[in-house]
Motif scaffolding. Structure first.
Motif, short mmCIF file in Angstrom:
data_model
loop_
_atom_site.label_atom_id
_atom_site.label_comp_id
_atom_site.label_asym_id
_atom_site.label_seq_id
_atom_site.Cartn_x
_atom_site.Cartn_y
_atom_site.Cartn_z
N LEU A 112 7.77 9.69 -8.66
CA LEU A 112 8.13 8.30 -8.89
C LEU A 112 7.91 8.18 -9.94
CD1 LEU A 112 5.70 7.35 -5.49
CD2 LEU A 112 8.24 7.93 -5.63
N HIS A 113 7.72 9.08 -10.91
CA HIS A 113 7.70 8.18 -12.76
C HIS A 113 6.65 7.33 -12.93
CE1 HIS A 113 10.80 11.42 -12.80
NE2 HIS A 113 11.24 10.90 -12.24
N LEU A 114 5.29 6.62 -11.80
CA LEU A 114 4.94 5.38 -12.19
C LEU A 114 4.23 5.85 -13.51
CD1 LEU A 114 3.13 5.32 -8.73
CD2 LEU A 114 4.91 4.11 -8.73
N ASN A 115 4.43 4.66 -14.72
CA ASN A 115 3.67 4.40 -15.67
C ASN A 115 2.07 4.10 -15.11
OD1 ASN A 115 5.89 4.01 -16.77
ND2 ASN A 115 6.79 1.21 -16.44
N ASP A 116 1.81 4.38 -14.41
CA ASP A 116 0.43 3.28 -14.24
C ASP A 116 -0.08 4.51 -12.86
OD1 ASP A 116 -2.63 3.16 -15.00
OD2 ASP A 116 -2.73 1.09 -13.34
N PRO A 117 0.02 5.68 -13.13
CA PRO A 117 -0.50 7.14 -11.90
C PRO A 117 -1.74 6.54 -11.09
CG PRO A 117 -0.80 8.15 -13.85
CD PRO A 117 -0.42 6.63 -14.67
N ILE A 118 -0.77 6.19 -9.58
CA ILE A 118 -2.19 6.32 -8.98
C ILE A 118 -3.13 7.87 -8.87
CG2 ILE A 118 -2.56 5.66 -6.52
CD1 ILE A 118 0.39 5.76 -6.28
N GLU A 119 -4.33 6.87 -8.17
CA GLU A 119 -5.50 7.54 -8.45
C GLU A 119 -6.49 7.89 -7.28
OE1 GLU A 119 -8.56 7.24 -12.09
OE2 GLU A 119 -6.74 8.09 -13.03
N ILE A 120 -6.93 9.06 -7.18
CA ILE A 120 -8.28 8.02 -4.80
C ILE A 120 -9.02 7.39 -5.45
CG2 ILE A 120 -9.61 9.87 -5.70
CD1 ILE A 120 -9.50 11.02 -3.29
N ARG A 121 -9.40 7.01 -6.52
CA ARG A 121 -10.40 5.87 -6.87
C ARG A 121 -9.50 4.89 -6.76
NH1 ARG A 121 -10.49 7.61 -11.85
NH2 ARG A 121 -11.79 8.90 -11.56
N ASP A 122 -8.29 4.11 -6.42
CA ASP A 122 -7.74 2.88 -6.11
C ASP A 122 -7.93 3.04 -5.29
OD1 ASP A 122 -6.89 3.65 -9.10
OD2 ASP A 122 -5.13 4.25 -9.14
N PHE A 123 -7.69 3.39 -3.92
CA PHE A 123 -7.86 3.11 -3.18
C PHE A 123 -8.56 3.87 -1.81
CE2 PHE A 123 -4.30 6.34 -3.59
CZ PHE A 123 -4.49 7.42 -2.16
N LEU A 124 -9.62 4.69 -2.21
CA LEU A 124 -10.04 5.46 -1.48
C LEU A 124 -11.81 5.35 -2.78
CD1 LEU A 124 -8.98 8.48 0.44
CD2 LEU A 124 -9.52 6.40 0.99
N PRO A 125 -13.23 4.75 -1.77
CA PRO A 125 -14.46 5.09 -2.59
C PRO A 125 -14.29 6.70 -3.27
CG PRO A 125 -14.13 4.30 -0.54
CD PRO A 125 -13.45 4.54 -0.57
N GLU A 126 -14.88 6.52 -4.19
CA GLU A 126 -15.81 7.74 -4.83
C GLU A 126 -16.66 8.91 -3.72
OE1 GLU A 126 -17.79 9.57 -8.63
OE2 GLU A 126 -17.39 7.59 -8.75
#
Length: 359
Positions: A112-126
């Motif tokens: 998706l060529h995102l400037n700020d890559p999505i990380e799993i911790r963004d929407f799921l707890p570690e």
């Protein structure tokens, strides 16, 4: 004579007190509720064995009861062993699956060529995945740990069940009231048996078909997901959805392509839709006469009170409340509000000789 306001206030206080007791006494009540379900299943299966035609005679009651006990014990042991072994293996593999999920998310961010890559911790707890698997394993361990207490309850229920009718009859000094009470109990038993027999049959079919689809595609833990689909099928509406989501999400991280994901999601979705929207309604009919909104509210309430067990039992518990309330003049409006059509008079016709009790 008490004022209506006082009556409503006392009723609300009583409801709050009962709800508080259900929550506080959960650790004591849940094993007994599970024991009641097991005891009910034993008697229902024994009754089914009794009805097996063997020429001019039937199996003796003692033989039927023994066969029922052995069948339920063998099936429960087999299922718990499979679920426990699958959960143990899944707990070991969970960190790898979480790492793979992080890779999938990173690949999607790059596409998706995102400037700020999505990380799993963004929407799921570690470490969510390992903790979910550990929670599932803990649930199985808790059930196995309380099995001894459940067994003791079931044993005493079996030993004393021959005296239940006599005790129940002596609760009512008036024979007419006793007859009406027995009629209510018979109607509750009939509706509960109707619900659980059909629901169990379609849930078994759902679990078996789910396992077969996952085995055919090659996804691991097919037996575990089949059992989850069987159990979740007892939970109205959301249970079927969750039964499709779990194996579909595992397919995303287990395979390198999205083909198996779409195959699993489509196959399981068709199974759930066909059984839940075409087959089950035809078998169940309009017997339950419950409002859809009431079922969802009941699901939320009993789920908050007793967790998964409460969610499984929410429909039969609500059916019992409707049947009992419909038989008393004072509580009949409650049955009308909980019903689907507002016509609870059919309950009176279904009960043989059941005069409605005065409020």
């Amino acid at each position: 004579m008490r004022s209506p306001l006082l009556t409503v206030t006392l009723s609300l206080l009583l409801v709050c007190l009962i709800g508080w007791l259900l929550v506080v006494g959960r650790s004591l009540l849940l094993p007994f509720v599970i024991a009641l379900i097991v005891w009910y299943m034993i008697n229902a299966l024994a009754h089914a064995f009794r009805r097996i035609p063997l020429g001019a005679w039937r199996l003796p009651r003692f033989v039927c009861f023994t066969l029922s006990l052995l069948t339920i014990f063998a099936v429960s042991t087999f299922v718990l062993d499979i679920v426990a072994s699958n959960l143990t293996q899944l707990a070991r593999d969970a960190p790898d699956y979480q790492n793979r999920l992080e890779e999938v998310i990173a690949e999607a961010s790059a596409m998706l060529h995102l400037n700020d890559p999505i990380e799993i911790r963004d929407f799921l707890p570690e470490s969510l995945v390992p903790r979910m698997v550990t929670a599932g394993a803990s649930l199985v361990t808790t059930i196995a740990g309380s099995a001894s207490l459940v067994f003791i309850y079931v044993l005493f229920l079996i030993l004393e069940q021959s005296t239940f009718d006599r005790k129940f009859e002596r609760l009512f000094p008036d024979p007419e009231r006793a007859r009406a009470a027995f009629a209510i109990r018979a109607e509750i038993n009939r509706s509960t048996m109707h619900y659980f027999s059909i629901k169990t049959a379609v849930s078994v079919a759902t679990g078996v078909l789910t396992s077969l689809v996952l085995l055919a595609i090659g996804l691991p833990y097919a037996a575990l997901f089949g059992f989850i689909a069987f159990l979740l099928n007892f939970i109205p509406t959301i249970g079927s959805l969750i039964g499709v989501i779990f194996p579909s999400l595992l397919a995303i991280v287990y395979y390198d392509t999205l083909g198996p994901f779409f195959a699993i999601a489509t196959g399981l979705g068709l199974i759930q839709f066909s059984i839940g929207n075409l087959i089950e309604p035809r078998l169940m009919g309009s017997n339950l006469n419950l409002s859809g909104l009431v079922i969802m509210l009941s699901l939320a309430f009993w789920g908050a009170v007793w967790g998964v067990v409460g969610m499984v039992l929410c429909v039969p518990l609500t059916v019992m409340i409707v049947i009992v309330c419909a038989r008393f003049e004072g509580s009949r409006p409650i049955a009308v509000l909980l019903s689907q059509t507002g016509d609870v008079g059919l309950l009176d016709k279904d009960v043989a000789g059941g005069d409605r009790l005065p409020g």
